[in-house]
Design a protein around this motif. Structure first.
Motif, mmCIF file in Angstrom:
data_model
loop_
_atom_site.group_PDB
_atom_site.id
_atom_site.type_symbol
_atom_site.label_atom_id
_atom_site.label_comp_id
_atom_site.label_asym_id
_atom_site.label_seq_id
_atom_site.Cartn_x
_atom_site.Cartn_y
_atom_site.Cartn_z
ATOM 1 N N ALA A 287 0.584 -1.064 0.315
ATOM 2 C CA ALA A 287 -0.154 -0.013 0.096
ATOM 3 C C ALA A 287 0.937 1.354 -0.105
ATOM 4 O O ALA A 287 0.478 2.677 -0.866
ATOM 5 N N ALA A 288 2.093 1.185 0.144
ATOM 6 C CA ALA A 288 2.978 2.868 0.531
ATOM 7 C C ALA A 288 3.853 2.318 -1.029
ATOM 8 O O ALA A 288 5.293 3.338 -0.631
ATOM 9 N N ARG A 289 3.377 2.216 -1.835
ATOM 10 C CA ARG A 289 4.389 1.859 -3.373
ATOM 11 C C ARG A 289 4.306 3.163 -3.586
ATOM 12 O O ARG A 289 5.487 3.772 -3.686
ATOM 13 N N PRO A 290 3.191 4.541 -3.523
ATOM 14 C CA PRO A 290 3.214 5.284 -3.634
ATOM 15 C C PRO A 290 4.865 6.689 -2.814
ATOM 16 O O PRO A 290 5.219 7.358 -3.623
ATOM 17 N N ALA A 291 5.279 5.427 -1.471
ATOM 18 C CA ALA A 291 6.048 6.938 -1.812
ATOM 19 C C ALA A 291 7.493 6.435 -2.254
ATOM 20 O O ALA A 291 8.189 7.056 -2.075
ATOM 21 N N LEU A 292 7.346 4.918 -2.627
ATOM 22 C CA LEU A 292 8.636 4.692 -3.843
ATOM 23 C C LEU A 292 8.505 5.620 -5.015
ATOM 24 O O LEU A 292 9.496 5.750 -5.062
ATOM 25 N N ASP A 293 7.777 5.460 -5.651
ATOM 26 C CA ASP A 293 7.422 6.994 -6.535
ATOM 27 C C ASP A 293 8.115 8.018 -6.245
ATOM 28 O O ASP A 293 8.735 8.407 -6.882
ATOM 29 N N ALA A 294 7.516 8.595 -5.173
ATOM 30 C CA ALA A 294 7.621 9.934 -4.683
ATOM 31 C C ALA A 294 9.357 10.289 -4.162
ATOM 32 O O ALA A 294 9.901 10.970 -4.728
ATOM 33 N N LEU A 295 9.687 9.022 -4.148
ATOM 34 C CA LEU A 295 11.618 8.549 -3.326
ATOM 35 C C LEU A 295 12.181 8.938 -5.169
ATOM 36 O O LEU A 295 12.792 9.168 -5.107
ATOM 37 N N ILE A 296 11.680 8.209 -6.270
ATOM 38 C CA ILE A 296 12.105 7.751 -7.340
ATOM 39 C C ILE A 296 12.106 9.553 -7.777
ATOM 40 O O ILE A 296 13.598 9.747 -8.040
ATOM 41 N N ASP A 297 11.168 9.887 -7.388
ATOM 42 C CA ASP A 297 10.866 11.474 -8.143
ATOM 43 C C ASP A 297 11.995 12.513 -7.728
ATOM 44 O O ASP A 297 12.348 13.514 -8.378
ATOM 45 N N TRP A 298 11.987 12.164 -6.192
ATOM 46 C CA TRP A 298 12.920 12.741 -5.638
ATOM 47 C C TRP A 298 14.382 12.997 -5.825
ATOM 48 O O TRP A 298 15.517 13.772 -6.657
ATOM 49 N N ALA A 299 15.218 12.023 -6.026
ATOM 50 C CA ALA A 299 16.638 11.453 -6.653
ATOM 51 C C ALA A 299 16.202 12.153 -8.208
ATOM 52 O O ALA A 299 17.422 12.538 -8.162
ATOM 53 N N ALA A 300 15.629 12.092 -9.050
ATOM 54 C CA ALA A 300 16.101 12.505 -10.797
ATOM 55 C C ALA A 300 15.766 14.503 -10.083
ATOM 56 O O ALA A 300 16.406 15.082 -11.505
ATOM 57 N N GLN A 301 15.370 15.145 -8.890
ATOM 58 C CA GLN A 301 15.440 16.026 -8.932
ATOM 59 C C GLN A 301 16.714 16.382 -7.970
ATOM 60 O O GLN A 301 17.529 17.960 -8.310
ATOM 61 N N GLN A 302 18.095 15.825 -7.714
ATOM 62 C CA GLN A 302 18.849 15.804 -7.164
ATOM 63 C C GLN A 302 19.780 16.390 -7.519
ATOM 64 O O GLN A 302 20.152 15.576 -9.227
ATOM 65 N N PRO A 303 20.645 17.916 -7.268
ATOM 66 C CA PRO A 303 21.580 18.021 -8.592
ATOM 67 C C PRO A 303 22.995 17.366 -8.783
ATOM 68 O O PRO A 303 23.192 16.345 -7.587
#
Length: 494
Positions: A478-494
């Motif tokens: 049920a917490a897979r959206p947290a994994l999605d959010a983490l993927i998107d966060w990593a993609a925004q890191q410089p």
């Protein structure tokens, strides 16, 4: 020369094997997320060894799923060896990785066997051929080929007929001795013996010990025509099933299949006409009989005759093969394993690692081979191995160790082969339904109480991060959206 088409059964079956992940993923992404760029402070370590803090959007997704932050184990690293972590939270704790363990098996295989490695299934002919009749036996010796599917079995037997053999006066003998495997209960893991993902490895693994049943509605006759591959000798299968006007929901349950008699399969229910054509991959209910029935059924379908029987045995000493059937290269095989999370194929590769070094493959010997390779090539805390596929309650690895493995893989000569085997967010494999906005190549992992991703995430600036995130909790899926959010966060890191 044109490249042969990828076997249809593999595509359909591997898609079926990922159905549990896909269903959970679709449910987890019922609500579209929005993403906002924010300033991220420089990472700092604390006394526990953590670096930085979970992004707020990840924390919020965990709270919505009622999963404590302690259940999430994360590391985000540069691809350079020994680089400092950008984010590390509970990353040093060994946890159940589910199918993320396939990364260990496939990386070790690429390194130890090489991406061009192939499996060869030799065919031996004992006796002389007169007027189309072989006065003796035929032997098929398995070598662990993970993808000896129905199309390739057909080609193998056609090649045998090309030697002038139409009738075998003796037996067809199946040699499974390349693997040393104890008998296993097909339903022992989760009580689902008919699920193809529970198929046991075998040195002579034919068609994943599974049937592909096709249902084609014929409205003029008010039935669905039933077609089955491969043909199994001595097994009666229905040729049709009544159509119904019901909605196409759980059509498999509606068929009311009866598998209690392996020689006589029955459908007591009906098939919804609204479903159109469907393919149902199902593990044969008597897996130890599958290879013999499939070989004889295919031989008979090709017009061949057999006076004796198909039986298990071993190839006589000093008998030379008449020819060998060659598999696709390892680099192509691991694409099926990682993109679609094929468990039995991963176990075949795992067992091959010890078979190639010791002559006979076993789980214990393969664990030793992989752990020795880990010490030599990866270093640090080694994983706890079982069968190398992640279909286990006992396998363990930390996010930190898995992250380091991905760094080693990135800096290896086989980097491109491993990278191309990983699902791409929103495009293919087990990540086809991902709603992440990032471009990432990630292996997925999913069990009843485990969810995770591990691989490489691209940024807009062209940088690439190693990301490992593993959830161990009853509400993990049920917490897979947290994994999605983490993927998107990593993609925004410089």
């Amino acid at each position: 020369m044109t490249r042969p088409l990828r076997p249809l059964f593999v595509m359909l079956l591997t898609a079926c094997l990922s159905s549990v992940w896909s269903a959970a993923w679709a449910q987890a992404h019922a609500t579209q997320k929005t993403h906002k760029t924010r300033h991220t402070p420089s990472p700092t370590a604390n006394a526990s060894g953590d670096v930085g803090q979970l992004p707020p959007e990840v924390e919020a997704a965990l709270q919505r799923a009622k999963v404590p932050r302690e259940a999430l184990h994360v590391v985000v690293l540069d691809t350079a060896l020994n680089a400092t972590a950008r984010l590390s939270v509970s990353a040093q704790t060994p946890v159940n990785p589910a199918s993320l363990m396939k990364l260990v098996t496939t990386t070790a295989a690429l390194d130890l066997l090489g991406p061009a490695f192939v499996w060869r299934t030799p065919v031996y002919v004992e006796g002389v051929v007169r007027d189309g009749t072989l006065q003796g036996n035929v032997y098929l010796r398995g070598s662990g080929d993970p993808r000896l599917v129905v199309e390739r079995l057909w080609l193998l037997l056609r090649r045998l007929q090309g030697l002038g053999i139409q009738k075998i006066q003796g037996d067809i003998v199946l040699d499974h001795s390349a693997f040393d495997m104890a008998p296993r209960d097909a339903g022992g893991f989760d009580g689902e013996p008919l699920r193809p993902y529970n198929a046991a490895p075998d040195a002579l693994l034919l068609n994943f010990k599974s049937l592909l049943i096709q249902f084609v509605p014929d409205r003029s006759a008010n039935v669905a025509r039933v077609q089955v591959e491969p043909p199994l000798a001595g097994v009666q299968m229905p040729t049709s099933v009544p159509l119904s006007t019901e909605a196409c929901n759980d059509y498999r349950t509606g068929l009311r299949a009866d598998w209690t008699d392996p020689a006589r399969v029955k459908f007591a229910g009906s098939y919804p006409a609204s479903c159109g054509e469907k393919m149902w991959p199902v593990a044969y209910s008597a897996p130890t009989q599958f290879a013999a029935r499939a070989v004889l059924g295919m031989w008979q379908q090709l017009g061949g005759q057999l006076v004796g029987q198909v039986r298990d045995g071993t190839v006589p000493t000093n008998l030379q093969p008449a020819f060998s059937a060659e598999s696709a290269a390892l680099s192509e095989t691991i694409r099926d394993i990682n993109k679609y999370s094929n468990n039995v194929m991963a176990q075949q590769v795992f067992l091959t690692l010890s078979q190639q070094q010791r002559g006979v493959g076993s789980l214990g010997a393969s664990r030793e081979v992989v752990l020795r390779w880990w010490r030599d090539r990866v270093g640090g805390e080694a994983p706890v191995l079982d069968n190398g596929s992640g279909l286990s309650r006992d396998e363990r690895i930390s996010a930190q160790s898995l992250g380091h493995l991905l760094q080693v893989a990135w800096n290896s000569p086989s980097m491109s082969e491993l990278m191309s085997s990983l699902p791409i967010t929103g495009l293919d494999g087990t990540l086809k339904r991902s709603k992440s906005q990032a471009v990432a190549h990630l292996k997925t992992g999913s069990l009843r109480d485990v969810a995770g991703v591990a691989g490489y995430v691209d940024t807009a600036s062209g940088k690439r991060w190693v990301l490992v995130a593993i959830l161990n909790h009853p509400n993990a899926n049920a917490a897979r959206p947290a994994l999605d959010a983490l993927i998107d966060w990593a993609a925004q890191q410089p």
